[in-house]
Design an enzyme around this catalytic site. Structure first.
Site, PDB file in Angstrom:
ATOM      1  N   HIS A 205      -3.825  -1.291  -3.593  1.00  0.00           N
ATOM      2  CA  HIS A 205      -2.581  -0.614  -3.209  1.00  0.00           C
ATOM      3  C   HIS A 205      -2.859   0.667  -2.426  1.00  0.00           C
ATOM      4  CE1 HIS A 205      -0.046  -3.345  -5.508  1.00  0.00           C
ATOM      5  NE2 HIS A 205      -1.004  -3.326  -6.418  1.00  0.00           N
TER       6      HIS A 205
ATOM      7  N   ASP B 266      -8.714   2.245  -9.953  1.00  0.00           N
ATOM      8  CA  ASP B 266      -7.578   1.484 -10.449  1.00  0.00           C
ATOM      9  C   ASP B 266      -6.630   1.172  -9.290  1.00  0.00           C
ATOM     10  OD1 ASP B 266      -5.944   0.610 -12.862  1.00  0.00           O
ATOM     11  OD2 ASP B 266      -4.551   2.006 -11.923  1.00  0.00           O
TER      12      ASP B 266
ATOM     13  N   GLU C  40     -10.579  -2.046  -8.174  1.00  0.00           N
ATOM     14  CA  GLU C  40      -9.777  -3.118  -8.747  1.00  0.00           C
ATOM     15  C   GLU C  40      -8.912  -3.704  -7.629  1.00  0.00           C
ATOM     16  OE1 GLU C  40      -6.307  -3.919 -12.108  1.00  0.00           O
ATOM     17  OE2 GLU C  40      -6.389  -2.047 -10.963  1.00  0.00           O
TER      18      GLU C  40
ATOM     19  N   THR D  14       0.797  -1.230   0.000  1.00  0.00           N
ATOM     20  CA  THR D  14       0.000   0.000   0.000  1.00  0.00           C
ATOM     21  C   THR D  14       0.827   1.276   0.000  1.00  0.00           C
ATOM     22  OG1 THR D  14      -0.171  -0.058   2.420  1.00  0.00           O
ATOM     23  CG2 THR D  14      -1.927  -1.129   1.167  1.00  0.00           C
TER      24      THR D  14
END
Length: 482
Positions: free
Chosen positions: A223, A219, A267, A180
């Site tokens: 993360h 998107d 996502e 992340t």
């Protein structure tokens, strides 16, 4: 979007209808109970805003309810080895340039201007179609010197734009701190917990909403840290998702339209430690593993090759975005590009006939083949004709007609033919092989003769068994007589 928010939708819909307010902004945001998912998404991959607008009638006629546009923010126009910002998908220009942000303001050379986006949204409303935009808060362009001065200034200087490890490549995607806060594929990782960044980004989101956008695909969502994730040294709290879904204001600013009136999904590609359940409390999620299952089945030309009836996810299938292929599986390693469009179409027929999931149809480039993945190789142009193929349109309309009907899936003996039965009201039959097959399989349809809505082929049902001949790589849509 929390589950409690999602549960308000049906009552809100009733209020809107009673007061005469348009309910389009709330279109099937979150079905509950025994209702299936009506939403059917078209990913207008690399289409410009004007190209989408010019094709809205064809999109609506094909039964799609939602169109996902490419990223709309400022982006790079050139990279090393490509010195001109050409309009090719791959060559002089690159499809992925619009996934390398330089500023969070609307408009880029690949998809069009803010005025173009507003015109698209205005026209889409006439067809009852929602427009959602692919958004990319997680990273900037690989060449961070391309970031625009206004963006740097808004976050207190260039150094404040990134996480402490924002330029350190992730070497373990199951380590949540690295996943992340680290750099992915050369893309520097933005400090999404910086309140100055959140305010600047939310201003962009609100401008999209002002243009008429009614949802977002996040998107690289996995993360972006969750509240339970370890903190980056430069962050005080992991609150991005609270801000991005309108549950928390930042510097006095909040999302101008409630999340429950939008369609937002992330996502979150599945892996060993992706925290799907926690992400699912904020947004709907991608069912990437199920797409892999379907491609295994298609490549094997046998429904027994994988678990066709298992969504492969911990989150309810009502809150999953499903696909046969995505732009990543097509473009990156060309994992799915070698599967002919006709076979992908049969996977789509099966996926879309099912009760749950929110199927997304990836529009391949016009002129593309397994031997020529980029086809005519033009950014901004419409994809190939598959999105309005008669089999695609027929199963899209079947999905809407069967919304509340129960689902059962049956196979023939050699597992080459699948039937998605929807109660006693209809069924979709799918042959994923290169051969014509004469066979029988069980069904919940009543006795009688049925004429398929696509090819006009006749099938017979007697005592719970359907009989017929299935042409190679074909699907059939059957409705019981009323």
């Amino acid at each position: 979007m929390t589950r409690s928010m999602k549960k308000t939708i049906l009552s809100l819909f009733a209020i809107l209808m009673a007061t005469g307010i348009s309910a389009q902004d709330n279109f099937n945001v979150s079905p509950k109970g025994d209702n299936g998912n009506e939403r059917i998404l078209l990913q207008a991959w690399c289409w410009s805003f004007n190209t989408i607008r010019e094709n809205l009638k064809a999109i609506a006629d094909a039964g799609f309810t939602t169109v996902q546009t490419p990223p709309a923010q400022h982006c790079i126009i050139e990279a090393k080895g490509d010195k001109g910002g050409g309009n090719q998908l791959y060559g002089k220009g690159r499809w992925y340039y619009h996934y390398q942000p330089t500023d969070w303001k609307i408009g880029n050379y690949q998809v069009g201007t803010r005025d173009d986006l507003k015109a698209l949204c205005d026209e889409a409303r006439k067809y009852g179609i929602q427009i959602i935009v692919d958004v990319i808060p997680n990273h900037t362009a690989i060449d961070d010197t391309r970031v625009e001065d206004a963006f740097d200034d808004a976050v207190g200087g260039h150094d404040n734009l990134y996480h402490a490890a924002g330029f350190t490549e992730i070497d373990d995607y199951n380590d949540r701190l690295k996943c992340t806060t680290g750099q992915m594929g050369g893309l520097p990782d933005v400090n999404t917990e910086n309140p100055d960044f959140q305010h600047y980004y939310l201003t962009y989101v609100n401008d999209l909403i002002a243009c008429g956008v009614r949802g977002f695909r996040y998107d690289t969502a996995k993360h972006i840290g969750l509240p339970s994730d370890p903190l980056d040294p430069r962050s005080k709290q992991n609150d991005f998702w609270l801000v991005a879904t309108g549950q928390k204001a930042v510097k006095g600013l909040t999302m101008t339209k409630p999340a429950e009136e939008m369609f937002i999904y992330g996502e979150v590609l599945q892996d060993k430690n992706t925290k799907e359940d926690e992400y699912g409390t904020f947004v709907d999620l991608t069912a990437s593993s199920y797409g892999h299952v379907l491609r295994n089945i298609l490549n094997a030309q046998n429904w027994g090759a994988d678990n066709y009836d298992n969504w492969c996810h911990t989150v309810s299938p009502a809150h999953l975005v499903t696909w046969v292929e995505s732009h990543d599986t097509y473009c990156n390693a060309h994992e799915s590009a070698g599967i002919p469009s006709a076979r992908i179409r049969q996977g789509w027929a099966f996926l879309t006939a099912r009760k749950y999931g929110q199927p997304l149809f990836y529009s391949r480039p016009d002129g593309s083949t397994p031997e020529n993945v980029w086809g005519n190789n033009v950014v901004g142009a419409r994809g190939n004709d598959e999105f309005f193929h008669p089999e695609v349109a027929a199963v899209n309309k079947f999905r809407k007609a069967m919304l509340a009907q129960p689902e059962s899936i049956t196979l023939n003996a050699d597992k080459t033919i699948a039937a998605v039965n929807r109660g006693k009201k209809g069924a979709v039959l799918v042959n994923i092989t290169d051969n014509a097959v004469t066979t029988s399989l069980s069904t919940t349809l009543p006795n009688g003769k049925y004429t398929d809505r696509v090819h006009g082929k006749t099938f017979r049902v007697k005592k719970g068994i359907i009989y017929g001949t299935f042409d190679a790589l074909s699907s059939y849509v059957l409705y019981a007589r009323k």
